[in-house]
Design an enzyme around this catalytic site. Structure first.
Site, PDB file in Angstrom:
ATOM      1  N   CYS A 113      -5.234   6.170  -4.004  1.00  0.00           N
ATOM      2  CA  CYS A 113      -4.356   4.860  -4.031  1.00  0.00           C
ATOM      3  C   CYS A 113      -3.097   5.260  -4.461  1.00  0.00           C
ATOM      4  O   CYS A 113      -2.768   5.468  -5.590  1.00  0.00           O
ATOM      5  CB  CYS A 113      -5.209   3.800  -4.653  1.00  0.00           C
ATOM      6  SG  CYS A 113      -4.237   2.141  -4.837  1.00  0.00           S
ATOM      7  N   CYS A 173       0.924  -1.198   0.028  1.00  0.00           N
ATOM      8  CA  CYS A 173      -0.038   0.137   0.053  1.00  0.00           C
ATOM      9  C   CYS A 173       0.871   1.132   0.112  1.00  0.00           C
ATOM     10  O   CYS A 173       1.611   1.265   1.131  1.00  0.00           O
ATOM     11  CB  CYS A 173      -0.968   0.030   1.212  1.00  0.00           C
ATOM     12  SG  CYS A 173      -1.945   1.486   1.448  1.00  0.00           S
TER      13      CYS A 173
HETATM   14  N1  LIG Z   1      -6.247  -2.617  -1.710  1.00  0.00           N
HETATM   15  C1  LIG Z   1      -4.767  -2.493  -2.251  1.00  0.00           C
HETATM   16  C2  LIG Z   1      -3.597  -2.588  -1.425  1.00  0.00           C
HETATM   17  C3  LIG Z   1      -3.548  -1.040  -0.879  1.00  0.00           C
HETATM   18  C4  LIG Z   1      -3.341  -0.314  -1.960  1.00  0.00           C
HETATM   19  C5  LIG Z   1      -3.277   1.202  -1.369  1.00  0.00           C
HETATM   20  N2  LIG Z   1      -4.491   1.861  -0.849  1.00  0.00           N
HETATM   21  C6  LIG Z   1      -2.166   2.204  -1.861  1.00  0.00           C
HETATM   22  O1  LIG Z   1      -2.182   3.375  -1.754  1.00  0.00           O
HETATM   23  O2  LIG Z   1      -1.488   1.616  -2.440  1.00  0.00           O
HETATM   24  C7  LIG Z   1      -4.890  -4.214  -2.677  1.00  0.00           C
HETATM   25  O3  LIG Z   1      -5.204  -5.302  -2.034  1.00  0.00           O
HETATM   26  O4  LIG Z   1      -4.052  -4.543  -3.807  1.00  0.00           O
END
Ligand SMILES: N[C@@H](CCC[C@H](N)C(=O)O)C(=O)O
Length: 260
Positions: free
Chosen positions: A199, A74
């Site tokens: 994200c 993340c």
């Molecule tokens: N939900 C994603 C992992 C988290 C991504 C995140 N919010 C970021 O900032 O990169 C997954 O399970 O692939």
């Protein structure tokens, strides 16, 4: 048992953070992590992170999505955990830490902007309608018209659960070009199963995909996300993207205690 937690956010991607250097936290309790992230029955967050001791680096990052399951990298979480480690005086203005995808270097500037080095990217699947790449987490990147009114949750879920990505699924990013240096981005996140306000691995993937598909020839790109502004820079070595950095704010929101 009453535990201490900290809430952080990076461009609106929000996280519960727990200092687990004494290893007290029940890491396999998926239901508990899901409850702590629940916006009605818990603290509320897109994910939960543990800061742990690491024998080789300043600390270890352990990341869970809000569904309670441990997941891949993340980017915004990593930036927030760096800000938290600085608050705890575990680090100063720069650090190296281990996460699920390996070693990361990061620094914090005088305005609190956290720059986090992401993994190198050496493989991008480019299709006429979308690209797919892994920036620590898997990302589908697709240009859409009218991003402002686009139904990210419905269309993101259809692709995430569709035939392209199978059981593992993917995060789904919808992008609009503003100009050569700036793109707007909205992301459906796997494990949250909804649109989040930002994200980090998604912004990184979108910036690299826009360069790889010729939407821009720049290697420093602004990504306007729903919760604010991120930027991504990288260098190209042939078909490989190296020295990839994700930059943006990471802010403390509140702290408290909760019964678990
Ligand atoms: N939900 C994603 C992992 C988290 C991504 C995140 N919010 C970021 O900032 O990169 C997954 O399970 O692939």
């Amino acid at each position: 048992m009453l535990i201490q937690f900290y809430k952080y956010q990076g461009t609106g991607n929000d996280f519960v953070i727990i200092d687990n250097r004494t290893n007290f936290f029940p890491k396999e309790d998926t239901k508990l992590i899901e409850r702590l992230c629940d916006r009605r029955f818990g603290i509320g967050a897109d994910g939960l992170m543990l800061l742990e001791n690491d024998p080789e680096t300043d600390f270890k990052m352990v990341y869970y999505n809000s569904d309670g399951n441990q997941s891949t990298m993340c980017g915004n979480g990593g930036r927030c955990l760096v800000a938290f480690a600085k608050q705890l005086n575990v680090i100063g203005d720069s650090t190296s830490f281990n996460a699920v995808d390996g070693l990361h270097h990061a620094s914090v500037d005088k305005d609190g902007i956290v720059s986090l080095q992401m993994i190198d990217v050496d493989s991008i699947k480019i299709n006429p309608d979308y690209s797919f790449l892994n920036t620590g987490s898997p990302h589908h990147v697709q240009l859409v018209d009218d991003l402002e009114h686009y139904n990210v949750k419905e269309n993101g879920a259809a692709i995430r659960y569709g035939e392209l990505y199978g059981k593992a699924g993917s995060n789904i990013n919808f992008v609009k070009k503003i100009d050569n240096s700036t793109f707007a981005l909205r992301t459906y996140e796997r494990g949250v199963e909804d649109e989040t306000l930002a994200c980090g691995t998604g912004a990184t993937a979108a910036a690299i995909a826009m360069n790889a598909t010729g939407q821009t020839d720049l290697t420093a790109i602004n990504m306007n996300v729903e919760g604010g502004k991120l930027s991504v820079s990288f260098e190209k070595e042939g078909n490989k993207y190296v020295n990839v950095f994700l930059n943006g704010p990471a802010k403390f929101v509140f702290e408290g205690t909760i019964e678990i």
